[in-house]
Design an enzyme around this catalytic site. Structure first.
Site, PDB file in Angstrom:
ATOM      1  N   GLN A  37      -4.832  -1.956   9.714  1.00 50.63           N
ATOM      2  CA  GLN A  37      -4.616  -2.845   9.262  1.00 50.63           C
ATOM      3  C   GLN A  37      -4.837  -4.285   9.913  1.00 50.63           C
ATOM      4  O   GLN A  37      -4.866  -3.792  11.349  1.00 50.63           O
ATOM      5  CB  GLN A  37      -2.914  -3.206   8.611  1.00 50.63           C
ATOM      6  CG  GLN A  37      -2.705  -4.864   8.209  1.00 50.63           C
ATOM      7  CD  GLN A  37      -3.686  -4.409   6.476  1.00 50.63           C
ATOM      8  OE1 GLN A  37      -3.307  -3.534   5.408  1.00 50.63           O
ATOM      9  NE2 GLN A  37      -3.883  -5.730   6.190  1.00 50.63           N
TER      10      GLN A  37
ATOM     11  N   LYS B  44       0.712  -0.973  -0.215  1.00 49.96           N
ATOM     12  CA  LYS B  44      -0.190  -0.028   0.049  1.00 49.96           C
ATOM     13  C   LYS B  44       0.481   1.413  -0.068  1.00 49.96           C
ATOM     14  O   LYS B  44       1.016   2.153  -1.083  1.00 49.96           O
ATOM     15  CB  LYS B  44      -1.454   0.099   1.335  1.00 49.96           C
ATOM     16  CG  LYS B  44      -2.156  -1.133   0.777  1.00 49.96           C
ATOM     17  CD  LYS B  44      -3.139  -0.756   2.308  1.00 49.96           C
ATOM     18  CE  LYS B  44      -3.711  -2.366   2.018  1.00 49.96           C
ATOM     19  NZ  LYS B  44      -4.106  -3.008   3.655  1.00 49.96           N
TER      20      LYS B  44
ATOM     21  N   ASP C 236     -11.650   2.680   4.164  1.00 47.44           N
ATOM     22  CA  ASP C 236     -11.875   0.839   3.871  1.00 47.44           C
ATOM     23  C   ASP C 236     -12.847   0.775   4.042  1.00 47.44           C
ATOM     24  O   ASP C 236     -13.767  -0.378   3.634  1.00 47.44           O
ATOM     25  CB  ASP C 236     -11.121  -0.070   5.453  1.00 47.44           C
ATOM     26  CG  ASP C 236      -9.948  -0.439   4.880  1.00 47.44           C
ATOM     27  OD1 ASP C 236      -9.324  -1.025   3.558  1.00 47.44           O
ATOM     28  OD2 ASP C 236      -9.243  -0.908   5.766  1.00 47.44           O
TER      29      ASP C 236
END
Ligand code: NDP
Length: 283
Positions: A96, A52, A119
């Protein structure tokens, strides 16, 4: 033979378009900024986070990386999230997953400002998705829709069967498909006579994590098959949930693994970070 839905090629194109958009934003004084929090040292998470960061840097998005130790307390993590929520230079915040055991994923995700929840996992984002309001959505479903769009595969009125009901793939994808006028069925491990169901699908999406689970007899001739699964086999290679060799002669279109949904996921994360950054200019 099925058309290969090439996520590598499409994601490259999307990323290069994003790079131009980011350049334009920079000229107006906005550098899209993605904050990524990684707690602990899970090897797969480290790879995902590194990828990322790399993609962000390539297109001019500023990655802010926070690597916190395995034993980080909930209080410390929530304080970090709160700080980033307040930071006007941060557009997207990503924690994450999975988190170490002492941390409550739901509480942490809920603490992210819904307008920075890149997200799309928070209940507010999910609620906006299911009420068909503009929102950030999980990257993998977003990427699947973008890939279908790139190949001009219209989902309107199509019978879509999604195997897998996780919060990161199956459920949000169902919401997006409904919003795009598809007729959607979600299947899972308790579904009876799964094969009969998948054989009815014009578009079959498989996200279960069981290598080669879907064979030719589970696919309607001419169907579009989206293989989300990624498992590393004993041979060290990556395998999808679809037995590609068997399904290719039957399906109309198929995503390869690797090189299908995977690259679209990361491009989608970047696309949505840039979208959030645009709001700084346009509100
Ligand atoms: P989860 O483990 O969270 O969910 C798996 C889902 O599959 C569950 O809903 C489960 O049903 C269902 N399932 C499991 N076995 C069967 C079965 N035999 N028949 C029918 N349904 C079954 O997985 P994720 O959604 O996180 O990931 C799925 C796969 O996709 C993994 O291989 C993962 O690595 C991959 N992935 C790939 C991404 C990409 O970018 N390409 C991104 C995210 C995931 P139940 O709910 O009943 O338990």
């Amino acid at each position: 033979m099925a058309t290969r839905l090439d996520g590598k090629v499409v994601s490259k194109r999307i990323l290069s378009e994003l790079q131009q958009t980011v350049t334009g934003l920079a000229q107006q004084g906005v550098t899209p900024t993605l904050a990524v929090i990684l707690v602990g040292s899970d090897p797969a998470s480290q790879v995902y986070v590194r990828n990322k960061q790399r993609r962000a840097e390539e297109i001019g998005v500023r990655p802010l990386m926070f690597k916190l130790p395995e034993e980080t307390s909930q209080k410390t993590l929530l304080a970090k999230v709160a700080e980033l929520n307040q930071d006007p230079d941060v557009d997207g915040i990503l924690v994450q997953l999975p988190l170490p055991k002492q941390l409550d994923e739901r509480v942490v995700i809920n603490a992210i400002d819904p307008d920075k929840d890149v997200d799309g996992f928070s209940p507010v984002s999910v609620g906006r998705l299911w009420t068909n309001e503009p929102t950030v959505v999980a990257s993998t479903p977003y990427g699947i829709m973008a890939l279908l769009d790139a190949y001009q595969i219209d989902v309107t009125g199509k019978r879509v069967v999604i195997v897998g009901r996780s919060n990161i793939v199956g459920r949000p994808l169902a919401g997006l498909m409904v919003n795009h006028d598809a007729t959607v069925t979600i299947a899972h491990s308790k579904t009876r006579d799964l094969k009969a169901l998948t054989r009815e699908a014009d578009i079959l999406v498989v996200a279960i994590g069981v290598p080669h689970f879907i064979g030719a007899d589970a696919v309607k001739p001419g169907a579009t098959v989206i293989d989300v699964g990624i498992s590393r086999g004993a041979d060290g290679k990556l395998h999808g949930d679809v037995d590609a060799d068997a399904v290719e002669p039957v399906a109309g279109a198929l995503t390869p693994v690797p090189g299908g949904v995977g690259p679209m996921t990361i491009a989608s994360l970047m696309a949505q970070t840039v979208e959030l950054a645009k709001r700084r200019l346009h509100g």
